[in-house]
Design a protein around this motif. Structure first.
Motif, PDB file in Angstrom:
ATOM      1  N   GLN A  66      32.082  37.909 -10.591  1.00  0.00           N
ATOM      2  CA  GLN A  66      31.738  38.362  -8.578  1.00  0.00           C
ATOM      3  C   GLN A  66      30.265  38.030  -8.976  1.00  0.00           C
ATOM      4  O   GLN A  66      29.501  37.590 -10.244  1.00  0.00           O
ATOM      5  CB  GLN A  66      30.949  40.224  -9.411  1.00  0.00           C
ATOM      6  N   VAL A  67      30.021  36.698  -8.223  1.00  0.00           N
ATOM      7  CA  VAL A  67      28.648  36.024  -8.252  1.00  0.00           C
ATOM      8  C   VAL A  67      28.176  36.169  -6.309  1.00  0.00           C
ATOM      9  O   VAL A  67      28.634  36.842  -5.614  1.00  0.00           O
ATOM     10  CB  VAL A  67      29.559  34.504  -7.639  1.00  0.00           C
ATOM     11  N   LEU A  68      27.092  36.542  -7.004  1.00  0.00           N
ATOM     12  CA  LEU A  68      25.563  36.333  -5.491  1.00  0.00           C
ATOM     13  C   LEU A  68      25.172  35.007  -5.497  1.00  0.00           C
ATOM     14  O   LEU A  68      24.214  34.753  -6.644  1.00  0.00           O
ATOM     15  CB  LEU A  68      24.724  37.775  -5.653  1.00  0.00           C
ATOM     16  N   ASP A  69      25.441  34.150  -4.824  1.00  0.00           N
ATOM     17  CA  ASP A  69      24.605  33.386  -4.397  1.00  0.00           C
ATOM     18  C   ASP A  69      23.453  33.443  -2.709  1.00  0.00           C
ATOM     19  O   ASP A  69      23.334  33.557  -1.963  1.00  0.00           O
ATOM     20  CB  ASP A  69      25.041  31.774  -3.603  1.00  0.00           C
ATOM     21  N   ILE A  70      22.413  34.210  -4.085  1.00  0.00           N
ATOM     22  CA  ILE A  70      20.735  33.968  -2.917  1.00  0.00           C
ATOM     23  C   ILE A  70      20.525  32.802  -2.145  1.00  0.00           C
ATOM     24  O   ILE A  70      20.270  31.373  -2.573  1.00  0.00           O
ATOM     25  CB  ILE A  70      19.833  34.343  -4.059  1.00  0.00           C
ATOM     26  N   ALA A  71      20.069  33.054  -0.689  1.00  0.00           N
ATOM     27  CA  ALA A  71      19.448  32.289   0.063  1.00  0.00           C
ATOM     28  C   ALA A  71      20.390  30.114   0.187  1.00  0.00           C
ATOM     29  O   ALA A  71      20.219  29.591  -0.286  1.00  0.00           O
ATOM     30  CB  ALA A  71      18.774  31.463  -0.605  1.00  0.00           C
ATOM     31  N   ASP A 135      28.171  39.601 -12.375  1.00  0.00           N
ATOM     32  CA  ASP A 135      28.474  38.521 -13.562  1.00  0.00           C
ATOM     33  C   ASP A 135      27.055  37.249 -12.868  1.00  0.00           C
ATOM     34  O   ASP A 135      26.484  36.098 -14.761  1.00  0.00           O
ATOM     35  CB  ASP A 135      29.644  37.636 -13.565  1.00  0.00           C
ATOM     36  N   CYS A 136      27.057  36.422 -11.916  1.00  0.00           N
ATOM     37  CA  CYS A 136      25.870  35.386 -12.177  1.00  0.00           C
ATOM     38  C   CYS A 136      25.315  35.224 -10.470  1.00  0.00           C
ATOM     39  O   CYS A 136      25.345  35.813  -9.701  1.00  0.00           O
ATOM     40  CB  CYS A 136      26.831  34.450 -12.386  1.00  0.00           C
ATOM     41  N   PRO A 162      24.679  43.589 -17.207  1.00  0.00           N
ATOM     42  CA  PRO A 162      24.264  43.017 -18.698  1.00  0.00           C
ATOM     43  C   PRO A 162      25.316  41.915 -19.018  1.00  0.00           C
ATOM     44  O   PRO A 162      26.572  41.639 -19.113  1.00  0.00           O
ATOM     45  CB  PRO A 162      24.423  44.145 -19.927  1.00  0.00           C
ATOM     46  N   GLY A 163      24.223  40.855 -19.663  1.00  0.00           N
ATOM     47  CA  GLY A 163      25.323  39.743 -20.227  1.00  0.00           C
ATOM     48  C   GLY A 163      25.645  38.449 -18.898  1.00  0.00           C
ATOM     49  O   GLY A 163      25.401  37.329 -19.125  1.00  0.00           O
ATOM     50  N   GLY A 164      24.964  39.349 -17.392  1.00  0.00           N
ATOM     51  CA  GLY A 164      24.932  38.479 -16.213  1.00  0.00           C
ATOM     52  C   GLY A 164      24.058  36.833 -16.497  1.00  0.00           C
ATOM     53  O   GLY A 164      22.858  36.488 -17.163  1.00  0.00           O
ATOM     54  N   ARG A 165      23.874  36.433 -16.078  1.00  0.00           N
ATOM     55  CA  ARG A 165      23.047  35.247 -15.346  1.00  0.00           C
ATOM     56  C   ARG A 165      22.380  34.822 -14.912  1.00  0.00           C
ATOM     57  O   ARG A 165      23.632  35.074 -13.260  1.00  0.00           O
ATOM     58  CB  ARG A 165      23.665  34.008 -16.520  1.00  0.00           C
ATOM     59  N   LEU A 166      21.499  34.379 -14.675  1.00  0.00           N
ATOM     60  CA  LEU A 166      20.307  33.926 -12.813  1.00  0.00           C
ATOM     61  C   LEU A 166      20.321  32.254 -13.208  1.00  0.00           C
ATOM     62  O   LEU A 166      20.343  31.868 -14.548  1.00  0.00           O
ATOM     63  CB  LEU A 166      19.116  34.210 -12.879  1.00  0.00           C
TER      64      LEU A 166
END
Length: 251
Positions: A66-71, A135-136, A162-166
């Motif tokens: 699951q990925v979130l792309d902000i802006a 997840d990211c 938890p363990g996800g990355r920005l």
């Protein structure tokens, strides 16, 4: 000092009321949305594609994530993530600006990317997602336009698993003084003229150049991420530090 410590903030080189900045930034991106992709290629001579490719390579994203792309704007990163996560994964393209979001949605739909991409008009400071969802998370060339960066970083941490990355991809501070002078000359003299010629908007691109100079440098942003609760924070300079990608993990 945290953005939230004062009732004022920066809009480029101007000092404005904190409550005004989001609307002023919205005006800039409403204006530039239609020509955003063209201007990105012109402003960076296409190098922005290399910066984004490196961000993808260190994202750790895999099928089913699951990925979130902000802006996320016109969807360059979201399009790539969509292909990586596959049918079992999900990509959310989020942007506070509806004009940018519409351009991104139209672009990705034309590419046939419809099955695993969702769209959300969302403020990075108050993300409308449950805790521990993604997840990211990526934010490319958007953090510098956020009014309260500390609040936004904490909001991102909350919705990461938890363990996800920005990953924060953003213009930063050149490492070499000569390069810095050349870059300043380009940003403040040539860039607004390109904006006027191509997008008929000199002032918006003048603001974008100023916003780069007001953005925290590499070490300051790293410290901000650590203060927000991210672990194992680090950054990678690209193109002599003109751009940096910061990475932090949710413990």
């Amino acid at each position: 000092m945290s953005d939230s410590d004062s009732n004022s903030t920066h809009f480029g080189f101007k000092t404005v009321e904190s409550t005004q900045k989001a609307g002023m930034v919205a005006g800039v991106f409403h204006s530039v949305a239609a020509k955003y992709d063209v201007m990105n290629d012109l402003m960076s001579a296409g190098i922005h594609r290399i910066w984004k490719r490196f961000t993808l390579e260190i994202s750790g994203v895999r099928p089913g994530h699951q990925v979130l792309d902000i802006a996320g704007g016109t969807g360059d990163l979201a399009a790539k993530f969509s292909k990586i996560v596959g049918a079992e994964g999900r990509v959310v393209l989020a942007d506070i600006n509806d004009s940018m979001l519409k351009v991104g949605r139209d672009k990705l739909t034309d590419l046939g990317l419809v099955s695993n991409i969702e769209y959300a008009q969302a403020n990075a400071e108050a993300l409308p997602f449950p805790d521990n969802t993604f997840d990211c998370i990526t934010i490319a060339f958007g953090l510098r336009n956020v009014t309260d960066k500390d609040k936004a970083l904490r909001s991102m941490l909350r919705v990461l698993k938890p363990g996800g990355r920005l990953l924060v991809l953003e213009f930063s501070k050149p490492e070499n003084e000569l390069l810095s002078k050349v870059y300043d000359n380009y940003s403040f003299n040539l860039l607004p003229k390109i904006g006027k010629l191509v997008a008929d908007d000199e002032e918006s691109y003048r603001y974008l150049a100023e916003s780069i100079r007001m953005h925290p440098d590499q070490d300051t942003l790293k410290a901000m991420m650590e203060d927000a609760g991210f672990a194992r924070c680090e950054y990678h300079n690209m193109t002599g530090g003109i751009v940096a990608v910061h990475k932090g993990l949710k413990a």
